[in-house]
Design an enzyme around this catalytic site. Structure first.
Site, PDB file in Angstrom:
ATOM      1  CB  THR A 191      46.428  39.131  45.211  1.00  0.00           C
ATOM      2  OG1 THR A 191      46.261  39.645  43.869  1.00  0.00           O
ATOM      3  CG2 THR A 191      47.134  37.788  45.156  1.00  0.00           C
ATOM      4  N   GLY A 192      43.479  40.619  44.896  1.00  0.00           N
ATOM      5  CA  GLY A 192      42.880  41.946  44.727  1.00  0.00           C
ATOM      6  C   GLY A 192      43.622  42.793  43.705  1.00  0.00           C
ATOM      7  NE  ARG A 249      47.112  37.589  35.011  1.00  0.00           N
ATOM      8  CZ  ARG A 249      46.955  37.926  36.292  1.00  0.00           C
ATOM      9  NH1 ARG A 249      47.988  37.926  37.119  1.00  0.00           N
ATOM     10  NH2 ARG A 249      45.771  38.255  36.755  1.00  0.00           N
ATOM     11  CE  LYS A 298      43.763  40.980  34.235  1.00  0.00           C
ATOM     12  NZ  LYS A 298      43.042  40.271  35.315  1.00  0.00           N
ATOM     13  CG  HIS A 355      39.385  32.129  34.649  1.00  0.00           C
ATOM     14  ND1 HIS A 355      39.347  33.455  35.022  1.00  0.00           N
ATOM     15  CD2 HIS A 355      40.340  32.032  33.695  1.00  0.00           C
ATOM     16  CE1 HIS A 355      40.252  34.122  34.341  1.00  0.00           C
ATOM     17  NE2 HIS A 355      40.858  33.282  33.520  1.00  0.00           N
TER      18      HIS A 355
HETATM   19  C1  R5P Z   1      41.722  37.033  35.865  1.00  0.00           C
HETATM   20  O1  R5P Z   1      41.652  36.965  34.663  1.00  0.00           O
HETATM   21  C2  R5P Z   1      40.574  36.743  36.782  1.00  0.00           C
HETATM   22  O2  R5P Z   1      39.344  36.900  36.141  1.00  0.00           O
HETATM   23  C3  R5P Z   1      40.628  37.590  38.033  1.00  0.00           C
HETATM   24  O3  R5P Z   1      40.443  38.947  37.673  1.00  0.00           O
HETATM   25  C4  R5P Z   1      41.952  37.448  38.732  1.00  0.00           C
HETATM   26  O4  R5P Z   1      42.410  36.135  38.660  1.00  0.00           O
HETATM   27  C5  R5P Z   1      41.837  37.844  40.174  1.00  0.00           C
HETATM   28  O5  R5P Z   1      43.078  37.649  40.804  1.00  0.00           O
HETATM   29  P1  R5P Z   1      43.725  38.812  41.659  1.00  0.00           P
HETATM   30  O6  R5P Z   1      42.694  39.262  42.636  1.00  0.00           O
HETATM   31  O7  R5P Z   1      44.918  38.172  42.315  1.00  0.00           O
HETATM   32  O8  R5P Z   1      44.110  39.894  40.702  1.00  0.00           O
END
Ligand code: R5P
Length: 296
Positions: free
Chosen positions: A226-227, A195, A193, A131
């Protein structure tokens, strides 16, 4: 030059990938049978006893994350019992998003996991598109990150795309998108983005992006869980007048109905690697992993 002698042990979550890596390394392959007791405890039985040499454990940690992790730790520990050198290949490593203390009191569980793998006996830990740099740092000198971006880009190049643009759904993934764009000979943009650290909800705060209009886009991310992140990005990009959106991600967890929700939001195709087996996992990274092991 003498070829190193390897033994590959495939954990329950990564049997197919482990066999592929083993074939590429011309290594002996040992499987691991799993029995789960009613209380959740796991009994792992190897199909043969490993000899001495360099032993490579291959085990991703998708859900059930902790069960897969305890298997990885047990396999690493067992492999090192007779004095062998042990490499842990954890293609998808859970807890990598817990790489910093974002809110006071939060535990950096990536640090705990890294410490456990090292103290179980792994002298090197190979991960694929972890990550963040902060997560990799928790492994100190044992950590090796392998990029699956060239494999993903090669696959996507075979699609007929219209003036493609590479997009990262967040600033944290900008480096990955840049690498992909360079291999694709195209430009890239990174969305901004935000969060909410308490609720986990995300929103896109980027301003209008003229350059996406009438273009096919490839959203590049390390993982889909989760998308939610991909859906937010897709809705934003569709409003900006783009054409089709493809998603290229290394690890597709696709929890519950994530795949259906992503398609409903307007994504044409999801392409991921076989670090986690699944319907979208069409890109094989075994050659890239085998090469990284040989070069290490
Ligand atoms: C976040 O910083 C990661 O790079 C992914 O974008 C994220 O963790 C994906 O999780 P989800 O599909 O639940 O949004």
């Amino acid at each position: 030059m003498l070829l190193a002698r390897y033994t590959v042990i495939g954990g329950d979550a990564s049997q197919d990938l482990a066999k592929r890596i083993s074939r590429r390394l011309k290594a002996e392959y040992i499987g691991a049978r799993l029995r789960v007791f009613p209380d959740g405890e796991q009994k792992i039985t190897l199909t043969a006893n490993p000899g001495r040499g360099t032993i490579i454990i291959v085990q991703s940690t998708p859900p059930p994350v902790d069960s897969n992790l305890i298997q990885a730790l047990s396999l690493v520990h067992k492999a090192g019992e007779n004095g062998s050198k042990v490499f842990a290949v954890i293609p998808y490593i859970g807890y990598a998003r817990q790489d910093k203390e974002f809110l006071s009191g939060e535990i950096v569980t990536m640090k705990t996991v890294a410490g456990l793998l090292r103290s179980a006996g792994a002298s090197k830990v190979f991960v694929i598109d972890i990550h963040s740099k902060a997560a990799l740092k928790q492994f100190k000198s044992a950590g090796r990150n392998i990029s699956a971006i060239p494999d993903l880009a090669r696959y996507l190049k075979k699609q007929r795309l219209n003036n493609p643009l590479i997009v990262s759904p967040d600033l944290g993934g900008a480096e990955r998108a840049r690498e992909f764009a360079e291999l694709f000979n195209s430009g890239f943009v990174a969305l901004e983005k935000r969060r909410d650290r308490r609720t986990g909800s995300v929103r896109i705060v980027s301003s209008d992006l003229g350059e996406v209009r009438n273009r096919d886009l490839i959203l590049v991310d390390d993982m889909i869980s989760t998308g939610g992140s991909i859906i937010k990005a897709t809705k934003f990009l569709k409003k900006q007048g783009c054409r089709r959106i493809f998603v290229a991600c290394t690890h597709s967890l696709l929890i519950n109905d994530a795949e259906a929700k992503i398609r409903k939001a307007g994504v044409t195709g999801i392409i991921s690697t076989n670090t986690i087996p699944g319907d979208t996992s069409v890109v094989d990274v075994s050659a890239t992993i085998a090469k990284a092991i040989q070069d290490s």
